[in-house]
Design an enzyme around this catalytic site. Structure first.
Site, PDB file in Angstrom:
ATOM      1  N   ASP A  40      -2.801  -2.112   9.562  1.00 28.47           N
ATOM      2  CA  ASP A  40      -2.914  -2.096   8.098  1.00 28.47           C
ATOM      3  C   ASP A  40      -3.464  -3.394   7.513  1.00 28.47           C
ATOM      4  O   ASP A  40      -3.694  -3.485   6.304  1.00 28.47           O
ATOM      5  CB  ASP A  40      -1.532  -1.859   7.457  1.00 28.47           C
ATOM      6  CG  ASP A  40      -0.952  -0.493   7.806  1.00 28.47           C
ATOM      7  OD1 ASP A  40      -1.715   0.400   8.188  1.00 28.47           O
ATOM      8  OD2 ASP A  40       0.278  -0.346   7.689  1.00 28.47           O
ATOM      9  N   VAL A  94      10.797  -5.022   3.419  1.00 32.33           N
ATOM     10  CA  VAL A  94      10.579  -5.252   4.850  1.00 32.33           C
ATOM     11  C   VAL A  94      10.787  -3.928   5.594  1.00 32.33           C
ATOM     12  O   VAL A  94      11.751  -3.203   5.320  1.00 32.33           O
ATOM     13  CB  VAL A  94      11.582  -6.315   5.373  1.00 32.33           C
ATOM     14  CG1 VAL A  94      11.442  -6.504   6.875  1.00 32.33           C
ATOM     15  CG2 VAL A  94      11.376  -7.629   4.639  1.00 32.33           C
ATOM     16  N   LYS A 148       0.836  -1.217   0.000  1.00 32.42           N
ATOM     17  CA  LYS A 148       0.000   0.000   0.000  1.00 32.42           C
ATOM     18  C   LYS A 148       0.858   1.249   0.000  1.00 32.42           C
ATOM     19  O   LYS A 148       2.026   1.232   0.428  1.00 32.42           O
ATOM     20  CB  LYS A 148      -0.953   0.028   1.203  1.00 32.42           C
ATOM     21  CG  LYS A 148      -0.282   0.003   2.587  1.00 32.42           C
ATOM     22  CD  LYS A 148       0.130   1.354   3.143  1.00 32.42           C
ATOM     23  CE  LYS A 148       0.766   1.255   4.519  1.00 32.42           C
ATOM     24  NZ  LYS A 148       1.519   2.429   4.943  1.00 32.42           N
TER      25      LYS A 148
HETATM   26  O1  C5P Z   1      -0.706  -1.802  14.175  1.00 37.19           O
HETATM   27  P1  C5P Z   1       0.725  -2.005  13.896  1.00 37.19           P
HETATM   28  O2  C5P Z   1       1.279  -3.222  14.578  1.00 37.19           O
HETATM   29  O3  C5P Z   1       1.087  -1.974  12.444  1.00 37.19           O
HETATM   30  O4  C5P Z   1       1.475  -0.761  14.546  1.00 37.19           O
HETATM   31  C1  C5P Z   1       2.853  -0.761  14.803  1.00 37.19           C
HETATM   32  C2  C5P Z   1       3.186   0.369  15.741  1.00 37.19           C
HETATM   33  O5  C5P Z   1       3.001   1.636  15.087  1.00 37.19           O
HETATM   34  C3  C5P Z   1       2.303   0.437  16.967  1.00 37.19           C
HETATM   35  O6  C5P Z   1       2.792  -0.353  17.990  1.00 37.19           O
HETATM   36  C4  C5P Z   1       2.348   1.923  17.330  1.00 37.19           C
HETATM   37  O7  C5P Z   1       3.545   2.231  18.020  1.00 37.19           O
HETATM   38  C5  C5P Z   1       2.442   2.587  15.965  1.00 37.19           C
HETATM   39  N1  C5P Z   1       1.111   3.000  15.477  1.00 37.19           N
HETATM   40  C6  C5P Z   1       0.485   4.095  16.056  1.00 37.19           C
HETATM   41  N2  C5P Z   1      -0.759   4.483  15.609  1.00 37.19           N
HETATM   42  C7  C5P Z   1      -1.354   3.838  14.605  1.00 37.19           C
HETATM   43  C8  C5P Z   1      -0.748   2.722  13.986  1.00 37.19           C
HETATM   44  C9  C5P Z   1       0.503   2.325  14.450  1.00 37.19           C
HETATM   45  O8  C5P Z   1       1.026   4.722  16.962  1.00 37.19           O
HETATM   46  N3  C5P Z   1      -2.567   4.241  14.192  1.00 37.19           N
END
Ligand code: C5P
Length: 322
Positions: free
Chosen positions: A161, A120, A35
């Site tokens: 995501d 990655v 994306k």
């Molecule tokens: O949801 P995901 O595991 O992809 O998110 C990785 C990290 O990115 C989260 O632990 C957080 O620190 C940050 N994040 C955030 N706000 C979001 C999405 C991700 O702070 N809306």
């Protein structure tokens, strides 16, 4: 040689012959797209550690492919652009297997083979694409009757995501990125992606944004209506002028060398550039496929990135290919 990990897996709950499972097929292959965020507005940090987002995702034609096969025990192997992908239980594809197995009451006895093309830790949802592909693949392998909403909920629990990687297309996302509304987008958008030497941690970039913002007032994020108008009209030039990412300042602070990549994109006649999610991949929107080929060649000779990909969007989300 692919990286391989195998470990015994204990299930807490195994339902024999439950209503969710009809019969078993042998192997399913699913591909899921990367994306790009056309607009990424980031609100203040929430109590749960995430940030409220207002973002427009577009799925692009750079795919990871996941094959799941019925097996006696769980194992996972990864091939392709896989440096830095964990091969333990923290792997998002492994977590997707366990989550779905738990939901339908089956042991997670599958061999997962991932062919990675999405960079990655590049801000292009590579890990999330693998999780989405694995959910769809195991759902088909085990012939569950979970349905789209239940898969969406499992996806959201795996990562912000992952739901978008399931659905694909162009979508407005709110919440932490998991609440999706389809956006009408006309035409095909041509992209070039400049991939950096090493990845960046999403959590680190969000933390850097909080640090830069300090105690200043942060408003609830919103997507500008002009962006929706440009997408509805199918106007890449107008869209290019509206590409925006609140995380860009934080990413550039952590990786100042990316400014050179952005410059190289501008010099190569990109209509617009924006950092993909938390970066460090730089997305460059171009007028058409000929311009994309020219930009790829200019960037490849610029020494400002590790590798360059060409892709178009929007494309479908995670789909069975065999
Ligand atoms: O949801 P995901 O595991 O992809 O998110 C990785 C990290 O990115 C989260 O632990 C957080 O620190 C940050 N994040 C955030 N706000 C979001 C999405 C991700 O702070 N809306």
């Amino acid at each position: 040689m692919p990286n391989v990990a195998r470990w015994p897996w204990q299930t807490g709950r195994t339902r024999a012959g439950g209503s969710h499972v009809a019969s078993v097929v042998v192997s399913v292959t699913v591909r899921a797209p990367a994306k790009v965020n056309l607009h990424l507005g980031v609100g203040p940090p929430r109590g749960d550690g995430f940030h409220e987002l207002a973002t427009v995702f577009q799925a692009v034609s750079l795919y990871d492919e996941v094959t799941v096969e019925a097996a006696d025990e769980f194992s996972i192997e990864i091939d392709g652009e896989a440096d830095g992908v964990p091969l333990d239980a923290s792997n998002l594809a492994a977590r997707a297997v366990f989550a779905l197995a738990e939901a339908v009451g089956l042991p997670p006895n599958v061999k997962v083979s991932i062919r990675k093309a999405i960079p990655v830790a590049g801000g292009m949802a590579g890990g999330s694409a693998d999780a989405a592909a694995t959910l769809v693949a195991c759902d088909a392998l085990w012939q569950t009757d979970l349905g789209t909403d239940a898969l969406h909920d499992l996806a959201a629990a795996l990562g912000s995501d992952v739901p978008f990687c399931l659905h694909g297309g162009t979508a407005l996302a709110t919440g932490r990125g998991e609440r999706l509304t389809r956006v009408l987008a006309k035409g095909v958008y041509h992209w070039v992606f400049a991939v950096a030497e090493t990845g960046l941690s999403t959590a680190l970039v969000f933390a850097e944004l909080d640090r830069i913002r300090g105690s200043s007032l942060v408003l609830e994020p919103q997507v500008p209506p002009d962006l929706m108008t440009a997408l509805r009209a199918g106007e890449p030039r107008r869209l290019a002028s509206l590409l925006y990412n609140d995380l860009q300042a934080a990413t550039l602070h952590l990786r100042p060398a990316l400014r050179r990549t952005i410059e190289a994109g501008r010099d190569g006649h990109a209509l617009g550039t924006v950092i993909c999610g938390s970066g460090p991949t730089i997305a460059m929107l171009v007028a058409g496929s000929a311009e994309a080929v020219e930009l790829v060649s200019a960037l490849s000779g610029s020494g400002s990135c590790r590798t360059v990909y060409r892709a178009h969007g929007p494309v479908a989300g995670a789909r069975v290919v065999s």
